[in-house]
Design a protein around this motif. Sequence first.
Motif, PDB file in Angstrom:
ATOM      1  N   PRO A 126      -0.805   4.395  -1.747  1.00 51.17           N
ATOM      2  CA  PRO A 126      -0.670   3.955  -0.269  1.00 51.17           C
ATOM      3  C   PRO A 126      -0.421   5.160   0.530  1.00 51.17           C
ATOM      4  CG  PRO A 126       1.786   4.015  -1.484  1.00 51.17           C
ATOM      5  CD  PRO A 126       0.529   4.366  -2.430  1.00 51.17           C
ATOM      6  N   SER A 127      -0.970   5.149   1.772  1.00 58.54           N
ATOM      7  CA  SER A 127      -1.234   6.031   2.739  1.00 58.54           C
ATOM      8  C   SER A 127       0.192   6.485   2.932  1.00 58.54           C
ATOM      9  CB  SER A 127      -1.745   5.790   3.977  1.00 58.54           C
ATOM     10  OG  SER A 127      -3.233   5.348   3.748  1.00 58.54           O
ATOM     11  N   ALA A 128       0.267   7.938   3.422  1.00 58.05           N
ATOM     12  CA  ALA A 128       1.645   8.501   4.203  1.00 58.05           C
ATOM     13  C   ALA A 128       2.292   7.668   5.194  1.00 58.05           C
ATOM     14  CB  ALA A 128       1.027   9.852   4.439  1.00 58.05           C
ATOM     15  N   HIS A 129       3.519   7.635   5.102  1.00 50.52           N
ATOM     16  CA  HIS A 129       4.211   7.127   6.089  1.00 50.52           C
ATOM     17  C   HIS A 129       5.518   8.117   6.381  1.00 50.52           C
ATOM     18  CE1 HIS A 129       6.515   6.204   2.516  1.00 50.52           C
ATOM     19  NE2 HIS A 129       7.420   5.947   3.090  1.00 50.52           N
ATOM     20  N   THR A 143      -9.226  11.844  -8.341  1.00 50.13           N
ATOM     21  CA  THR A 143      -9.390  11.518  -6.971  1.00 50.13           C
ATOM     22  C   THR A 143      -8.764  10.505  -6.685  1.00 50.13           C
ATOM     23  OG1 THR A 143     -10.893  10.164  -7.631  1.00 50.13           O
ATOM     24  CG2 THR A 143     -11.889  12.279  -7.199  1.00 50.13           C
ATOM     25  N   CYS A 144      -8.324  10.606  -5.266  1.00 46.37           N
ATOM     26  CA  CYS A 144      -7.272   9.602  -4.528  1.00 46.37           C
ATOM     27  C   CYS A 144      -8.024   8.663  -3.623  1.00 46.37           C
ATOM     28  CB  CYS A 144      -6.341  10.339  -3.975  1.00 46.37           C
ATOM     29  SG  CYS A 144      -5.244  11.509  -5.019  1.00 46.37           S
ATOM     30  N   GLU A 145      -7.689   7.412  -3.668  1.00 44.83           N
ATOM     31  CA  GLU A 145      -8.022   6.289  -2.965  1.00 44.83           C
ATOM     32  C   GLU A 145      -6.927   5.776  -1.925  1.00 44.83           C
ATOM     33  OE1 GLU A 145      -8.978   2.478  -5.337  1.00 44.83           O
ATOM     34  OE2 GLU A 145     -10.538   3.831  -5.153  1.00 44.83           O
ATOM     35  N   TRP A 146      -7.199   5.789  -0.735  1.00 48.50           N
ATOM     36  CA  TRP A 146      -5.739   5.525   0.046  1.00 48.50           C
ATOM     37  C   TRP A 146      -5.846   4.055   0.508  1.00 48.50           C
ATOM     38  CZ3 TRP A 146      -2.121   9.009  -0.452  1.00 48.50           C
ATOM     39  CH2 TRP A 146      -2.489  10.233  -0.873  1.00 48.50           C
ATOM     40  N   THR A 147      -4.907   3.095   0.355  1.00 49.96           N
ATOM     41  CA  THR A 147      -4.464   2.003   0.875  1.00 49.96           C
ATOM     42  C   THR A 147      -3.660   2.226   1.990  1.00 49.96           C
ATOM     43  OG1 THR A 147      -2.924   1.485  -0.625  1.00 49.96           O
ATOM     44  CG2 THR A 147      -5.176   0.993  -1.114  1.00 49.96           C
ATOM     45  N   PRO A 148      -3.534   1.194   2.830  1.00 48.56           N
ATOM     46  CA  PRO A 148      -2.848   1.240   4.057  1.00 48.56           C
ATOM     47  C   PRO A 148      -1.202   1.097   3.573  1.00 48.56           C
ATOM     48  CG  PRO A 148      -4.306  -0.326   4.498  1.00 48.56           C
ATOM     49  CD  PRO A 148      -4.758  -0.073   3.151  1.00 48.56           C
ATOM     50  N   HIS A 149      -0.245   1.847   3.839  1.00 44.94           N
ATOM     51  CA  HIS A 149       1.153   1.633   3.585  1.00 44.94           C
ATOM     52  C   HIS A 149       1.774   0.334   3.815  1.00 44.94           C
ATOM     53  CE1 HIS A 149       5.237   2.956   2.957  1.00 44.94           C
ATOM     54  NE2 HIS A 149       5.551   2.314   3.968  1.00 44.94           N
ATOM     55  N   ILE A 150       2.432  -0.137   2.964  1.00 40.23           N
ATOM     56  CA  ILE A 150       3.216  -1.332   3.487  1.00 40.23           C
ATOM     57  C   ILE A 150       4.736  -1.169   2.921  1.00 40.23           C
ATOM     58  CG2 ILE A 150       3.668  -3.714   2.725  1.00 40.23           C
ATOM     59  CD1 ILE A 150       0.601  -3.953   2.355  1.00 40.23           C
TER      60      ILE A 150
END
Length: 137
Positions: free
Chosen positions: A47-50, A125-132
């Motif tokens: 999940p992306s940073a928050h 490698t990293c793939e980012w998803t929207p943070h929930i």
Amino acid sequence: SDSVTGENEHWKVRWMLYGEAILGVDLSQASYATIDEKNRTATLSLPSAHVIASKVDHHRSAELSATQKTLIPSPGLKSLRDDVWQHADDKVARLAAHDGYLEATNLQAERVLGKLFRDMGWGVTCEWTPHISPDGI
């Protein structure tokens, strides 16, 4: 840092606002998108940073100007200040959630995870998803 202005029927005041925030990536939500054991590489889905926490630094924040709007001395400056500080906490959180800060946090997480995996002889490698958030927001 930023400035914040408060105004009521008696006063208009401007403060220099300083704040601090903690941003991060929730690694408990990480999962492997792909694993290539032969080439020892993996792709993590994260999940992306928050913004984890933020607050106004009241010790560094300072009043820049105060203008009384009435001729007769009037109270109300303290209550105005209290109202403004409540809104200032929200402003610090909004400023911390700027895309540039979140992207920098993602990049830092990639560097740390990359080193961790390299030390174990793997590439990642990293793939980012929207943070929930846990409450679904």
